[in-house]
Write a protein that holds these residues in place. Structure first.
Motif, PDB file in Angstrom:
ATOM      1  N   ALA A   1      38.358   1.493  51.818  1.00  0.00           N
ATOM      2  CA  ALA A   1      37.587   1.885  50.633  1.00  0.00           C
ATOM      3  C   ALA A   1      37.404   0.699  49.695  1.00  0.00           C
ATOM      4  O   ALA A   1      36.324   0.509  49.119  1.00  0.00           O
ATOM      5  N   LEU A   2      38.457  -0.113  49.548  1.00  0.00           N
ATOM      6  CA  LEU A   2      38.365  -1.299  48.695  1.00  0.00           C
ATOM      7  C   LEU A   2      37.366  -2.303  49.264  1.00  0.00           C
ATOM      8  O   LEU A   2      36.557  -2.887  48.524  1.00  0.00           O
ATOM      9  N   GLY A   3      37.386  -2.495  50.584  1.00  0.00           N
ATOM     10  CA  GLY A   3      36.433  -3.411  51.210  1.00  0.00           C
ATOM     11  C   GLY A   3      34.992  -2.949  51.046  1.00  0.00           C
ATOM     12  O   GLY A   3      34.100  -3.755  50.784  1.00  0.00           O
ATOM     13  N   THR A   4      34.773  -1.647  51.165  1.00  0.00           N
ATOM     14  CA  THR A   4      33.428  -1.109  50.968  1.00  0.00           C
ATOM     15  C   THR A   4      32.983  -1.287  49.526  1.00  0.00           C
ATOM     16  O   THR A   4      31.818  -1.623  49.264  1.00  0.00           O
ATOM     17  N   ALA A   5      33.896  -1.073  48.579  1.00  0.00           N
ATOM     18  CA  ALA A   5      33.556  -1.240  47.165  1.00  0.00           C
ATOM     19  C   ALA A   5      33.199  -2.687  46.854  1.00  0.00           C
ATOM     20  O   ALA A   5      32.229  -2.960  46.129  1.00  0.00           O
ATOM     21  N   ILE A   6      33.946  -3.633  47.408  1.00  0.00           N
ATOM     22  CA  ILE A   6      33.649  -5.051  47.189  1.00  0.00           C
ATOM     23  C   ILE A   6      32.291  -5.413  47.791  1.00  0.00           C
ATOM     24  O   ILE A   6      31.480  -6.117  47.168  1.00  0.00           O
ATOM     25  N   ALA A   7      32.028  -4.926  49.004  1.00  0.00           N
ATOM     26  CA  ALA A   7      30.733  -5.192  49.652  1.00  0.00           C
ATOM     27  C   ALA A   7      29.588  -4.621  48.822  1.00  0.00           C
ATOM     28  O   ALA A   7      28.531  -5.243  48.692  1.00  0.00           O
ATOM     29  N   LEU A   8      29.799  -3.453  48.245  1.00  0.00           N
ATOM     30  CA  LEU A   8      28.761  -2.825  47.425  1.00  0.00           C
ATOM     31  C   LEU A   8      28.498  -3.631  46.158  1.00  0.00           C
ATOM     32  O   LEU A   8      27.338  -3.827  45.765  1.00  0.00           O
ATOM     33  N   VAL A   9      29.546  -4.124  45.528  1.00  0.00           N
ATOM     34  CA  VAL A   9      29.387  -4.930  44.315  1.00  0.00           C
ATOM     35  C   VAL A   9      28.650  -6.238  44.628  1.00  0.00           C
ATOM     36  O   VAL A   9      27.720  -6.629  43.910  1.00  0.00           O
ATOM     37  N   VAL A  10      29.045  -6.906  45.705  1.00  0.00           N
ATOM     38  CA  VAL A  10      28.391  -8.155  46.095  1.00  0.00           C
ATOM     39  C   VAL A  10      26.917  -7.914  46.409  1.00  0.00           C
ATOM     40  O   VAL A  10      26.037  -8.693  46.022  1.00  0.00           O
ATOM     41  N   LEU A  11      26.643  -6.814  47.098  1.00  0.00           N
ATOM     42  CA  LEU A  11      25.257  -6.484  47.433  1.00  0.00           C
ATOM     43  C   LEU A  11      24.427  -6.221  46.181  1.00  0.00           C
ATOM     44  O   LEU A  11      23.260  -6.614  46.106  1.00  0.00           O
ATOM     45  N   CYS A  12      25.020  -5.589  45.191  1.00  0.00           N
ATOM     46  CA  CYS A  12      24.309  -5.344  43.930  1.00  0.00           C
ATOM     47  C   CYS A  12      23.986  -6.651  43.211  1.00  0.00           C
ATOM     48  O   CYS A  12      22.929  -6.782  42.585  1.00  0.00           O
TER      49      CYS A  12
END
Length: 202
Positions: A128-139
């Motif tokens: 979940a943390l990895g997905t959240a980081i990927a989402l922030v970077v993508l934004c």
């Protein structure tokens, strides 16, 4: 036979415990909530649109390459506009494929954590943390991509030969990043629900 008695997972997702957006949404369809049915309906239409984008852009790219070869070597009449059409079609195909691979979670992942620990709580939180980081970077990438698109739109930039608006190229990565962000958000939602479940929540 002994092999027939084994409980073999139906898919790698079930075996590795990963949450795939497409599979999670499909499972949500069985829920009685109207939200689950609406989410499934919208997502199926989006997936169908992605398939058409990839198919048409890949077909157009192939036909464009054939036309370029015929015009350049057989007719001896090269058309430089094809050099602009090819990247346009390729970009829409690439970014559509990126969204589709995010939907099915087929992009490359390390998976090293499962070699270190088998604790479902730790694995769930880490994913979940990895997905959240990927989402922030993508934004963040989306923000800068939007700035480029807005700049080209404001100055009315056009291609050199076809004189097509530059935003036809730029919109491909905006749409691609927005679609990836949507599926990462869905993935994060289901991963957080999974973390809550394995930690004893309801």
């Amino acid at each position: 036979m002994a092999t027939e008695e084994l409980d073999v997972p139906a898919s790698p997702d079930a075996q590795e415990g990963r949450i795939t957006p497409a599979r999670a949404i499909k499972d949500e369809q069985g829920a009685a909530s109207s939200f689950g049915r609406a989410l499934t309906f919208v997502e199926e239409r989006l997936a169908a649109g992605l398939r058409w984008i990839m198919f048409l852009s890949l077909l157009g790219l192939s036909l464009t390459m054939v036309a370029q070869v015929v015009m350049r070597y057989l007719l001896e009449w090269p058309f430089l506009g094809i050099e602009e059409m090819a990247p346009l079609l390729a970009l829409w195909c690439y970014f559509g494929g990126m969204v589709y691979s995010t939907r099915h979670r087929t992009h490359i992942e390390g998976g090293i954590l499962t070699l270190i620990t088998s604790n479902p709580r730790i694995i769930g939180v880490a994913r979940a943390l990895g997905t959240a980081i990927a989402l922030v970077v993508l934004c963040v990438f989306f923000y800068y991509a939007y700035a480029i698109v807005q700049f080209n739109f404001d100055i009315g930039r056009k291609s050199a030969y076809l004189r097509w608006p530059r935003y036809l190229w730029d919109l491909s990565f905006l749409v691609g990043m927005a679609g990836m962000a949507l599926y990462l958000l869905i993935q994060l939602w289901f991963e957080l629900r999974h973390v809550k479940l394995v930690w004893g929540g309801r």
